[in-house]
Scaffold this motif. Structure first.
Motif, PDB file in Angstrom:
ATOM      1  N   GLY A 110       0.786  -1.296   0.102  1.00 26.19           N
ATOM      2  CA  GLY A 110      -0.017   0.004  -0.077  1.00 26.19           C
ATOM      3  C   GLY A 110       0.804   1.355  -0.230  1.00 26.19           C
ATOM      4  N   GLN A 111       2.109   1.395   0.548  1.00 28.45           N
ATOM      5  CA  GLN A 111       2.986   2.483   0.462  1.00 28.45           C
ATOM      6  C   GLN A 111       3.599   2.267  -0.973  1.00 28.45           C
ATOM      7  N   ARG A 112       3.967   3.675  -1.467  1.00 31.85           N
ATOM      8  CA  ARG A 112       4.934   3.688  -2.589  1.00 31.85           C
ATOM      9  C   ARG A 112       6.232   4.022  -2.252  1.00 31.85           C
ATOM     10  N   VAL A 113       7.263   4.312  -3.005  1.00 29.52           N
ATOM     11  CA  VAL A 113       8.503   4.411  -2.899  1.00 29.52           C
ATOM     12  C   VAL A 113       8.657   5.925  -3.541  1.00 29.52           C
ATOM     13  N   GLU A 114       9.384   6.663  -2.850  1.00 24.70           N
ATOM     14  CA  GLU A 114       9.687   8.083  -2.946  1.00 24.70           C
ATOM     15  C   GLU A 114      11.367   8.149  -3.103  1.00 24.70           C
ATOM     16  N   VAL A 115      11.786   8.633  -4.123  1.00 21.10           N
ATOM     17  CA  VAL A 115      13.278   8.673  -4.322  1.00 21.10           C
ATOM     18  C   VAL A 115      13.773  10.187  -4.411  1.00 21.10           C
ATOM     19  N   ALA A 116      14.530  10.675  -3.536  1.00 24.65           N
ATOM     20  CA  ALA A 116      14.770  12.071  -3.590  1.00 24.65           C
ATOM     21  C   ALA A 116      16.367  12.150  -3.787  1.00 24.65           C
ATOM     22  N   ASN A 117      16.722  13.083  -5.080  1.00 27.08           N
ATOM     23  CA  ASN A 117      18.045  13.272  -5.124  1.00 27.08           C
ATOM     24  C   ASN A 117      18.704  14.576  -4.362  1.00 27.08           C
ATOM     25  N   ILE A 118      19.620  14.310  -3.593  1.00 28.76           N
ATOM     26  CA  ILE A 118      20.281  15.492  -2.685  1.00 28.76           C
ATOM     27  C   ILE A 118      21.493  15.818  -3.367  1.00 28.76           C
ATOM     28  N   ASP A 119      21.833  15.377  -4.486  1.00 32.93           N
ATOM     29  CA  ASP A 119      23.134  15.740  -5.029  1.00 32.93           C
ATOM     30  C   ASP A 119      22.786  17.293  -5.569  1.00 32.93           C
ATOM     31  N   LYS A 120      23.959  18.006  -5.969  1.00 31.72           N
ATOM     32  CA  LYS A 120      23.789  19.431  -6.390  1.00 31.72           C
ATOM     33  C   LYS A 120      23.882  19.394  -7.819  1.00 31.72           C
ATOM     34  N   ILE A 121      24.332  18.560  -8.434  1.00 33.76           N
ATOM     35  CA  ILE A 121      24.815  18.620  -9.816  1.00 33.76           C
ATOM     36  C   ILE A 121      24.136  17.384 -10.675  1.00 33.76           C
ATOM     37  N   GLU A 122      24.385  16.105 -10.378  1.00 34.91           N
ATOM     38  CA  GLU A 122      23.896  15.047 -11.073  1.00 34.91           C
ATOM     39  C   GLU A 122      22.588  14.733 -10.867  1.00 34.91           C
ATOM     40  N   SER A 123      21.899  14.374 -12.021  1.00 34.82           N
ATOM     41  CA  SER A 123      20.570  13.827 -12.148  1.00 34.82           C
ATOM     42  C   SER A 123      20.665  12.081 -12.182  1.00 34.82           C
ATOM     43  N   TYR A 124      19.552  11.641 -12.017  1.00 31.42           N
ATOM     44  CA  TYR A 124      19.520  10.225 -11.941  1.00 31.42           C
ATOM     45  C   TYR A 124      17.958   9.719 -12.741  1.00 31.42           C
ATOM     46  N   MET A 125      17.918   8.438 -12.927  1.00 34.38           N
ATOM     47  CA  MET A 125      16.492   8.067 -13.476  1.00 34.38           C
ATOM     48  C   MET A 125      16.109   6.735 -12.730  1.00 34.38           C
ATOM     49  N   PRO A 126      15.683   6.970 -11.686  1.00 37.67           N
ATOM     50  CA  PRO A 126      15.488   5.615 -10.896  1.00 37.67           C
ATOM     51  C   PRO A 126      14.169   5.005 -11.123  1.00 37.67           C
ATOM     52  N   TYR A 127      14.009   3.591 -11.221  1.00 35.90           N
ATOM     53  CA  TYR A 127      12.712   3.027 -11.519  1.00 35.90           C
ATOM     54  C   TYR A 127      12.766   1.571 -10.710  1.00 35.90           C
ATOM     55  N   LEU A 128      11.747   1.222 -10.591  1.00 33.04           N
ATOM     56  CA  LEU A 128      11.469  -0.045  -9.824  1.00 33.04           C
ATOM     57  C   LEU A 128      11.420  -1.229 -10.493  1.00 33.04           C
ATOM     58  N   ASP A 129      12.203  -1.889 -10.750  1.00 28.84           N
ATOM     59  CA  ASP A 129      12.444  -3.135 -11.598  1.00 28.84           C
ATOM     60  C   ASP A 129      11.411  -4.132 -11.157  1.00 28.84           C
ATOM     61  N   GLY A 130      10.592  -4.631 -12.001  1.00 25.92           N
ATOM     62  CA  GLY A 130       9.404  -5.548 -11.327  1.00 25.92           C
ATOM     63  C   GLY A 130       8.111  -5.019 -11.412  1.00 25.92           C
ATOM     64  N   ALA A 131       8.114  -3.493 -11.513  1.00 26.06           N
ATOM     65  CA  ALA A 131       6.762  -2.816 -11.227  1.00 26.06           C
ATOM     66  C   ALA A 131       6.592  -2.175 -12.803  1.00 26.06           C
ATOM     67  N   PRO A 132       5.371  -2.027 -12.999  1.00 29.64           N
ATOM     68  CA  PRO A 132       5.123  -1.273 -14.559  1.00 29.64           C
ATOM     69  C   PRO A 132       5.728   0.197 -14.589  1.00 29.64           C
ATOM     70  N   LYS A 133       6.066   0.420 -15.704  1.00 26.07           N
ATOM     71  CA  LYS A 133       6.968   1.550 -15.759  1.00 26.07           C
ATOM     72  C   LYS A 133       6.348   2.231 -17.050  1.00 26.07           C
ATOM     73  N   LYS A 134       5.532   3.267 -16.767  1.00 25.32           N
ATOM     74  CA  LYS A 134       4.793   4.020 -17.933  1.00 25.32           C
ATOM     75  C   LYS A 134       5.648   5.354 -18.498  1.00 25.32           C
ATOM     76  N   ALA A 135       6.513   5.639 -17.851  1.00 21.05           N
ATOM     77  CA  ALA A 135       7.398   6.757 -18.312  1.00 21.05           C
ATOM     78  C   ALA A 135       8.887   6.916 -17.540  1.00 21.05           C
ATOM     79  N   VAL A 136       9.723   7.415 -18.384  1.00 22.85           N
ATOM     80  CA  VAL A 136      11.140   7.536 -17.615  1.00 22.85           C
ATOM     81  C   VAL A 136      10.881   8.900 -16.816  1.00 22.85           C
ATOM     82  N   LEU A 137      11.272   8.476 -15.672  1.00 22.61           N
ATOM     83  CA  LEU A 137      11.413   9.561 -14.505  1.00 22.61           C
ATOM     84  C   LEU A 137      12.684  10.151 -14.080  1.00 22.61           C
TER      85      LEU A 137
END
Length: 332
Positions: A174-201
């Motif tokens: 029932g809970q979701r996962v929330e991923v926060a990027n605390i870097d100052k420059i780098e970006s990331y594209m996290p995803y949950l392998d095994g869950a439906p993936k509708k878009a690249v976040l």
């Protein structure tokens, strides 16, 4: 003792803590959840045919951060449809340590400069702090009577220096996962392998957390779409809320547990091992320390890989011999 399968995480708590009839949702080899009976049966039951009786509304608050019907979630985490437990409560805390050999190095290569945290997080088979403190251990309390709901709709984790804050996450279904990027420059594209993936976040520096949705109980892997193969975390979506993950100090704390006899278990995914104690909790603070063991001659990943390959080869040879015998006509 060795963990026989991920069913320990779902079946034991379900039967002991919740008193339900559910079976296991073990992880498949690719990290995607595979369901036998139980959670899948309970969830599919919500898709009742027209004209069937509606499911009873869940009693009390059940955090829902994934957008599924509340009744679907309640069938897994609160199958008896109980009100949240309001009796005497215990807080379980302690330290998990790992004894034995030092962890071997992994084979990962880390980019120079921008990935300062990655080597410390993923450079060894498992993470150990001072005096053998074990990080990334999933500690669970099960076997109590009563329903304890999750406290929030989301389980949160951060990324910094090409590393997740921990290598293990535990959620209540029932809970979701929330991923926060605390870097100052780098970006990331996290995803949950095994869950439906509708878009690249994209998790941009200092931006809003990326929200990921595990729609079924089970084992997932948190990964990065960018070429950072080491950037992973095991994610376990469980049928109960009384769990915690240790930090580098090896410490954990699980509040709000019904008093009485319970099982306190510690599981380190990289070792695939569980240790547990049966204790009787009193109201207030209860300190339970747990110890895991690592023996390089048995638990080293290369040793285990070789043993698994030999076992698989044995099974294939046996199957081939049996087929050959079946195909060979008997001499008269």
């Amino acid at each position: 003792m060795n963990r026989p399968s991920m069913s320990w995480l779902l079946v034991v708590p379900c039967i002991a803590a919740l008193g339900c009839q559910n079976g296991a949702t073990p992880a498949s080899g690719d990290g995607k959840p595979t369901t036998t009976t139980g959670p899948e049966a309970a969830l599919s039951a919500s898709a009742a045919p027209p004209g069937s009786a509606a499911a009873a509304a869940p009693k009390g608050p059940i955090p829902n951060g994934i957008g599924r019907p509340d009744a679907d979630i309640a069938k897994v985490v609160n199958p008896k449809n109980e009100a949240p437990y309001e009796g005497p409560k215990a807080t379980v805390r302690g330290t998990v340590r790992i004894k034995g050999d030092a962890p071997p190095a992994t084979s990962f290569k880390f980019p120079a400069g921008k990935c300062g945290e990655a080597s410390a997080t993923y450079g060894k088979f498992f993470r150990v702090g001072l005096e053998g403190a074990a990080a990334d251990v999933l500690v669970a309390v099960t076997g109590y009577k009563g329903f304890v709901p999750a406290r929030e709709e989301a389980a949160k984790i951060t990324i910094h220096g090409c590393a997740f804050a921990r290598r293990t996450m535990a959620l209540t279904f029932g809970q979701r996962v929330e991923v926060a990027n605390i870097d100052k420059i780098e970006s990331y594209m996290p995803y949950l392998d095994g869950a439906p993936k509708k878009a690249v976040l994209v998790a941009v520096p200092g931006g809003a957390p990326v929200k990921l949705y595990p729609y079924e109980p089970g084992h997932y892997m948190l990964r990065d779409e960018l070429p950072n193969p080491f950037l992973t975390a095991d994610v376990y979506v469980l049928a109960y809320a009384t769990h915690a993950i240790t930090g580098l100090d090896g410490q954990y704390e699980i509040p709000g547990v019904p008093v009485g006899e319970v099982r306190v278990s510690a599981f380190l995914p990289s070792l695939d091992k569980v240790v547990e104690q049966r204790v009787t909790l009193k109201e207030g603070d209860n300190t339970i320390d747990l110890n895991l063991e690592y023996d390089a001659t048995k638990d080293d990943p290369e040793v285990r890989k070789k043993a698994a390959a030999e076992k698989r080869a044995e099974a294939e040879k046996k199957a081939a011999d049996e087929k050959k015998a079946a195909d060979t006509p008997e001499k008269k």
